[in-house]
Every structure is written in structure tokens, then in C-alpha cells.
Write a protein that holds these residues in place. Structure first.
Motif, PDB file in Angstrom:
ATOM      1  N   ASN A 101      -8.215   5.121  -1.019  1.00 13.11           N
ATOM      2  CA  ASN A 101      -7.978   6.062  -2.119  1.00 13.11           C
ATOM      3  C   ASN A 101      -8.570   7.437  -1.844  1.00 13.11           C
ATOM      4  N   LEU A 102      -9.258   7.587  -0.714  1.00  5.95           N
ATOM      5  CA  LEU A 102      -9.978   8.825  -0.418  1.00  5.95           C
ATOM      6  C   LEU A 102      -9.333   9.578   0.742  1.00  5.95           C
ATOM      7  N   ASN A 103      -8.001   9.630   0.744  1.00  3.28           N
ATOM      8  CA  ASN A 103      -7.231  10.371   1.754  1.00  3.28           C
ATOM      9  C   ASN A 103      -7.422   9.833   3.173  1.00  3.28           C
ATOM     10  N   ILE A 104      -7.740   8.547   3.283  1.00  4.07           N
ATOM     11  CA  ILE A 104      -7.858   7.907   4.596  1.00  4.07           C
ATOM     12  C   ILE A 104      -6.524   7.234   4.907  1.00  4.07           C
ATOM     13  N   CYS A 124       0.827  -1.218   0.000  1.00  5.12           N
ATOM     14  CA  CYS A 124       0.000   0.000   0.000  1.00  5.12           C
ATOM     15  C   CYS A 124       0.856   1.260   0.000  1.00  5.12           C
ATOM     16  N   ARG A 125       2.036   1.183   0.582  1.00  7.92           N
ATOM     17  CA  ARG A 125       2.881   2.367   0.630  1.00  7.92           C
ATOM     18  C   ARG A 125       3.408   2.723  -0.761  1.00  7.92           C
ATOM     19  N   GLN A 126       3.740   1.707  -1.554  1.00  7.76           N
ATOM     20  CA  GLN A 126       4.247   1.965  -2.902  1.00  7.76           C
ATOM     21  C   GLN A 126       3.114   2.220  -3.892  1.00  7.76           C
ATOM     22  N   PHE A 127       1.994   1.500  -3.739  1.00  8.82           N
ATOM     23  CA  PHE A 127       0.836   1.665  -4.631  1.00  8.82           C
ATOM     24  C   PHE A 127      -0.422   1.733  -3.772  1.00  8.82           C
ATOM     25  N   PRO A 128      -0.819   2.946  -3.311  1.00 10.87           N
ATOM     26  CA  PRO A 128      -1.949   3.087  -2.390  1.00 10.87           C
ATOM     27  C   PRO A 128      -3.264   2.516  -2.918  1.00 10.87           C
ATOM     28  N   GLY A 129      -3.424   2.437  -4.243  1.00  9.45           N
ATOM     29  CA  GLY A 129      -4.686   1.940  -4.802  1.00  9.45           C
ATOM     30  C   GLY A 129      -4.682   0.471  -5.133  1.00  9.45           C
ATOM     31  N   CYS A 130      -3.770  -0.300  -4.519  1.00  9.38           N
ATOM     32  CA  CYS A 130      -3.625  -1.718  -4.891  1.00  9.38           C
ATOM     33  C   CYS A 130      -4.569  -2.635  -4.122  1.00  9.38           C
ATOM     34  N   GLY A 131      -5.502  -2.074  -3.379  1.00  8.55           N
ATOM     35  CA  GLY A 131      -6.382  -2.901  -2.543  1.00  8.55           C
ATOM     36  C   GLY A 131      -7.168  -3.934  -3.321  1.00  8.55           C
ATOM     37  N   LEU A 145     -13.907  13.380   3.661  1.00  9.53           N
ATOM     38  CA  LEU A 145     -15.249  13.184   4.223  1.00  9.53           C
ATOM     39  C   LEU A 145     -15.969  12.028   3.526  1.00  9.53           C
ATOM     40  N   LEU A 146     -15.773  11.941   2.195  1.00 14.79           N
ATOM     41  CA  LEU A 146     -16.370  10.831   1.455  1.00 14.79           C
ATOM     42  C   LEU A 146     -15.773   9.505   1.928  1.00 14.79           C
ATOM     43  N   GLY A 147     -14.471   9.502   2.230  1.00 15.64           N
ATOM     44  CA  GLY A 147     -13.827   8.300   2.757  1.00 15.64           C
ATOM     45  C   GLY A 147     -14.405   7.893   4.108  1.00 15.64           C
ATOM     46  N   ILE A 148     -14.660   8.870   4.978  1.00 19.26           N
ATOM     47  CA  ILE A 148     -15.282   8.589   6.284  1.00 19.26           C
ATOM     48  C   ILE A 148     -16.683   8.013   6.090  1.00 19.26           C
ATOM     49  N   ALA A 149     -17.435   8.561   5.133  1.00 17.21           N
ATOM     50  CA  ALA A 149     -18.775   8.047   4.849  1.00 17.21           C
ATOM     51  C   ALA A 149     -18.697   6.602   4.352  1.00 17.21           C
ATOM     52  N   ALA A 150     -17.695   6.295   3.512  1.00 15.76           N
ATOM     53  CA  ALA A 150     -17.523   4.935   3.004  1.00 15.76           C
ATOM     54  C   ALA A 150     -17.200   3.966   4.139  1.00 15.76           C
ATOM     55  N   LEU A 151     -16.318   4.375   5.047  1.00 14.20           N
ATOM     56  CA  LEU A 151     -15.969   3.523   6.184  1.00 14.20           C
ATOM     57  C   LEU A 151     -17.182   3.279   7.095  1.00 14.20           C
ATOM     58  N   THR A 152     -17.998   4.328   7.291  1.00  9.54           N
ATOM     59  CA  THR A 152     -19.196   4.192   8.115  1.00  9.54           C
ATOM     60  C   THR A 152     -20.174   3.206   7.502  1.00  9.54           C
TER      61      THR A 152
END
Length: 329
Positions: A83-86, A23-30, A159-166
Motif C-alpha cells: 500500500n506504500l507505492n511498493i 492485487c492488481r484489482q485491489f492493491p490493498g487486499c493483502g 521510503l516508508l514502504g522500503i523501511a517497512a520491508l527492511t
């Protein structure tokens, strides 16, 4: 802790190291990580649990489709939140709030009632998550490297990332209640559920194929790495992915062993320690920014979770016996 519990914790620690490296090298690799884990567990389950499709499921497969829809959604949404600054520490802490969601939905759907200590523990976990979320919001909003317009855009994505986690938190809790109701009706079939939860969602990854392929190309372009002992040379990101998949499998199998051999308290305690170990690894191993307020919030989450599992009540007889031993000797 019992040997199997220690075994699971070691597996989780190793899994997290490889996941955080990726994740550190490619944050969107989830997505490619999740797909690889699902594929590996599905193939293993098809061979050893489903007996190449010859074994009929004990629980009607229509219920697995419902469970899988929830499971797949939770996994994808949790991964996409990165991917949403989380930040990874906030991601871990927020997901520790599963106790709150489970209790809330248990009260609403199953009409459950809990003791004062349970409500106190949930309040502590809630306070810890709020503290860490609030402090992370301040960090995102006050990023000095961004101008006002860009800073607002980053904050809105956060904020969108927080909503996704919720959403993922509530969906995960609902899935837990659904599983509990199924097991009461049909009995516990953990290995079967593990197989179907990973095999049935595989077609859904077609929707994520472009992202998975993109990261597969990036992984192939990473620096070469020679695997110790066997001497095989391959791109280092593929090595991280392979080790993550293997250690993830070890963890899931270990948890299954715990559910069949140990008390539910032991399993819950291991999951609790896993959250704390994961957080410490993320902060110390990769030097993620973490303030005193974050530590306070983390302490609230951990103490609240331990209170919820009533570990202290179980340890009290052991501590009393330990104190008496010197006198007897």
C-alpha cells in the motif's frame, strides 16, 4: 529436480497468478488474503495435526507465542508495504535479501563465521537489491503525471514502504534463528510449528477486521464467474481468493514433504527458484515496467542466491559423469 520439488514450483506459480490477479484489482487486499490462508491452514492443522486439541505440543506453547508474534508481524508488514507505492517486482526482489539478514544476524547472535564464497554471494545479492531499489526510486520520483508536491509525498510514502520491508526482512531472519535454536533444543516438528504459527495469530486479525470486511464487500461486488467443470457461479475475486488459498496450502505441504524426504540443499534450491519464478511471472504475465537495470539487479540476486546454496559444487560430479558418458558409449 526431484518430483516433489517440481510439484512445489508448479504450486507456487499457480498461487502467484491468483495473488497477482487479486492485487492488481485491489492493491490493498493483502490482509484478507493472509487471513484466509491462516484460517484454512489452522483449521486443517487443528483436525489432522492437533487431533481436535487432544494432542499436546512437543515444543512448549510459550515459545510458539513468541514465534507467532514475529511471524504475524512479518506477514502484516510485508502485505502493508504494497500500500506504500511498493511495486510487486521490487517487493519480491527485496524479500530475496533474506540471505543478507540471516547472515548478519547469524554473525551477531550465533557468532557464526562463513567462507569467502558465502560473503561474495551476499555481496551480489546486496548489490542486486540496491540496484533495483535505486532504479525504482528514480521511477517513483520522476513520475510525470504528478506535480512536485504530490511527487514528493508519493516518494516519502515509498521510503516508508522500503523501511517497512527492511524491518520485515530483519524480523524474519531473527525468527529463523529463533526457530533454529528451538529445533536444536526440542527436535524438528515442522507440522506442529506450521499449525501453531497459523492458529495462534488468528485473534490478531480482529485488529484488521474493518479492512478485511471492506475487501470482503468489494470481492462480493466483483463480476460473476462460472467455475469450470462444477458450473458454480460466484464473484471472480472470491474465486481468485479460494484458488490462492488452496495453492498456498499445496505449496506449504509440498515444502514440508521436501524437508522430510529431500536434502536441505534441494529445499533451498526450490525456494531460490521460487523467487525467480515469482519475479518472472510478475513481469511477463502482468507486463510490469522493468528496465535493463532491474534485470541486472535481478541477475545479481539470483546468481548470488545460487552461489550461497553451493549448487555448482553439487552439480559438478553430475556434469563430470554426463561428459564421460558419450566416451564410454
Amino acid at each position: 529436480l526431484e518430483p516433489n520439488a517440481v510439484f512445489v514450483l508448479h504450486g507456487i506459480a499457480l498461487m502467484l497468478v491468483f495473488l497477482l490477479h487479486a492485487c492488481r484489482q485491489f492493491p490493498g487486499c493483502g490482509n484478507i488474503v493472509t487471513f484466509s490462508q491462516f484460517l484454512f491452514i489452522a483449521v486443517e492443522g487443528f483436525i489432522f495435526e492437533a487431533n481436535f486439541g487432544r494432542k499436546r505440543p512437543a515444543i512448549p506453547i510459550r515459545y510458539y507465542f513468541i514465534m507467532v508474534a514475529m511471524f504475524f508481524t512479518v506477514s502484516v508488514v510485508n502485505n502493508y508495504a504494497l500500500n506504500l507505492n511498493i511495486a510487486m517486482p521490487l517487493h519480491m526482489i527485496f524479500r530475496s535479501g533474506s540471505l543478507i539478514a540471516s547472515m548478519a544476524l547469524g554473525i551477531i547472535i550465533l557468532k557464526k563465521r562463513y567462507s569467502v564464497s558465502k560473503y561474495t554471494s551476499i555481496a551480489l545479492v546486496s548489490l542486486g537489491i540496491f540496484t533495483c531499489t535505486f532504479m525504482s526510486a528514480k521511477q517513483v520520483a520522476s513520475d510525470s503525471s504528478l506535480n512536485e508536491e504530490d511527487g514528493l509525498q508519493v516518494f516519502l510514502w515509498w521510503l516508508l514502504g522500503i523501511a517497512a520491508l527492511t524491518f520485515a526482512l530483519l524480523m524474519s531472519a531473527r525468527m529463523g534463528i529463533f526457530q533454529e535454536m528451538l529445533y536444536k533444543q526440542f527436535g524438528k516438528h515442522s507440522k506442529e510449528a506450521l499449525f501453531y504459527n497459523h492458529a495462534l495469530p488468528l485473534p490478531g486479525f480482529v485488529l484488521l477486521a474493518p479492512n478485511i470486511y471492506h475487501h470482503a464487500v468489494l470481492f462480493s461486488q466483483s463480476e460473476l464467474f462460472q467455475v469450470p467443470v462444477i458450473g458454480l457461479t460466484l464473484p471472480i475475486m472470491w474465486f481468485y481468493l479460494l484458488m490462492n488459498v488452496i495453492t498456498q496450502y499445496v505449496c506449504i505441504r509440498g515444502v514440508f514433504i521436501l524437508t522430510t524426504e529431500c536434502t536441505s540443499l534441494t529445499v533451498t534450491l526450490v525456494v531460490t527458484l521460487r523467487k525467480f519464478v515469482s519475479l518472472i511471472f510478475s513481469i511477463l504475465y502482468f507486463r510490469n515496467p522493468f528496465t535493463a537495470w532491474h534485470w541486472l539487479g535481478t541477475a545479481f540476486v539470483f546468481v548470488g542466491t545460487v552461489m550461497y546454496t553451493e549448487v555448482w559444487n553439487s552439480l559438478r560430479p553430475f556434469l563430470a559423469h554426463w561428459r564421460k558418458r558419450p566416451k564410454e558409449e
